[in-house]
Design a protein around this motif. Sequence first.
Motif, PDB file in Angstrom:
ATOM      1  N   THR A  22       0.834  -1.199   0.000  1.00 18.57           N
ATOM      2  CA  THR A  22       0.000   0.000   0.000  1.00 18.57           C
ATOM      3  C   THR A  22       0.873   1.254   0.000  1.00 18.57           C
ATOM      4  OG1 THR A  22      -0.096   0.200   2.406  1.00 18.57           O
ATOM      5  CG2 THR A  22      -1.710  -1.254   1.354  1.00 18.57           C
ATOM      6  N   SER A  23       0.258   2.396  -0.263  1.00 14.33           N
ATOM      7  CA  SER A  23       1.018   3.649  -0.303  1.00 14.33           C
ATOM      8  C   SER A  23       1.536   4.058   1.066  1.00 14.33           C
ATOM      9  CB  SER A  23       0.154   4.774  -0.896  1.00 14.33           C
ATOM     10  OG  SER A  23      -0.984   5.006  -0.098  1.00 14.33           O
ATOM     11  N   ASP A  24       0.972   3.489   2.147  1.00 18.09           N
ATOM     12  CA  ASP A  24       1.513   3.778   3.484  1.00 18.09           C
ATOM     13  C   ASP A  24       2.381   2.634   4.011  1.00 18.09           C
ATOM     14  OD1 ASP A  24      -0.621   2.016   3.947  1.00 18.09           O
ATOM     15  OD2 ASP A  24      -1.169   2.956   5.853  1.00 18.09           O
ATOM     16  N   GLY A  25       2.804   1.735   3.105  1.00 19.50           N
ATOM     17  CA  GLY A  25       3.839   0.779   3.442  1.00 19.50           C
ATOM     18  C   GLY A  25       3.402  -0.554   4.012  1.00 19.50           C
ATOM     19  N   GLN A  26       2.123  -0.856   4.006  1.00 15.54           N
ATOM     20  CA  GLN A  26       1.672  -2.168   4.483  1.00 15.54           C
ATOM     21  C   GLN A  26       1.695  -3.186   3.341  1.00 15.54           C
ATOM     22  OE1 GLN A  26       1.481  -2.587   7.605  1.00 15.54           O
ATOM     23  NE2 GLN A  26       1.564  -0.392   8.085  1.00 15.54           N
ATOM     24  N   ARG A  82      -5.448  -4.996   6.017  1.00 15.88           N
ATOM     25  CA  ARG A  82      -4.366  -4.866   7.019  1.00 15.88           C
ATOM     26  C   ARG A  82      -4.740  -5.511   8.352  1.00 15.88           C
ATOM     27  NH1 ARG A  82      -2.736   0.884   7.026  1.00 15.88           N
ATOM     28  NH2 ARG A  82      -3.022   0.498   4.800  1.00 15.88           N
ATOM     29  N   GLY A  93       0.186  -4.631   9.347  1.00 20.12           N
ATOM     30  CA  GLY A  93      -0.594  -3.491   9.805  1.00 20.12           C
ATOM     31  C   GLY A  93      -1.602  -3.872  10.861  1.00 20.12           C
ATOM     32  N   LEU A 100      -7.891   3.516   7.835  1.00 14.60           N
ATOM     33  CA  LEU A 100      -6.665   3.311   7.064  1.00 14.60           C
ATOM     34  C   LEU A 100      -6.828   2.230   5.991  1.00 14.60           C
ATOM     35  CD1 LEU A 100      -3.965   3.558   9.877  1.00 14.60           C
ATOM     36  CD2 LEU A 100      -4.570   5.287   8.171  1.00 14.60           C
ATOM     37  N   PHE A 103      -6.308   2.831   2.186  1.00 12.71           N
ATOM     38  CA  PHE A 103      -5.090   2.582   1.405  1.00 12.71           C
ATOM     39  C   PHE A 103      -5.068   1.168   0.847  1.00 12.71           C
ATOM     40  CE2 PHE A 103      -3.756   5.856   4.551  1.00 12.71           C
ATOM     41  CZ  PHE A 103      -3.540   6.898   3.652  1.00 12.71           C
TER      42      PHE A 103
END
Length: 236
Positions: A22-26, A82, A93, A100, A103
Amino acid sequence: MLQPVRPSTVLPALRTPFIVTTSDGQTLIGESAAPLDGYTGAILCLHPLPTAGGMMDSHVYKKAANRLPDMAGIAVVRFNTRGTISEAGSSTGTFDNGGLEKFDVEAMMTYCLDTLKLENVWVVGWSFGTDLALRHAKDPRITGLILLSPPLRTSEVSDLEYWAKDGRRVIALVPEFDDYLQPPEAIERFKPLTQIEIIPVAGAKHLWVGEPAVHTVLSEITKVIAPERLPLPTEI
């Protein structure tokens, strides 16, 4: 000799496990099941509430992946949001009650459209997944939404108004005996989403337990995406 379709029935498909970041790193784990021929469309499955046991292997989605590629030419893409664990593995996540997870949904739509290059992609949400669909599956390249047992737990009126203004098809299968939102209340609560098609399902419950309930769900999905492939067989 033909045999009845059973809960354990697995029909031919090209099944491919995948990992998406994902764009937030998960890191999300999932599986795509593609038809060997006769492609008609695809569904991206958003699963029920993970804190209540929902996951990519929740029975309706697992049976969809086992049957729809062969029966209807429909590719089925499943994944764990997540913090969700299933037999297929764990996504990183922490569960965020649909916040969230935005994402996650965005990453998976991008994966389906840009990496797998699927066409005629519908987002199918079940329970918690219906709120994810209404809130976050707003990529303009998605064909429409199919909602199974929508509780309207975290979706806002503004989300319904978004889809009304957008105009894409939104179909909701609402069980007669749903634990959270039964057909009469669903009709009232969904009024801001003016083009929604609410399908009351007699005798059904929130979890769609039993082969008749599963057959109804898979048939309604096929009716939307590949009506020429109906009726789905009950024997193979």
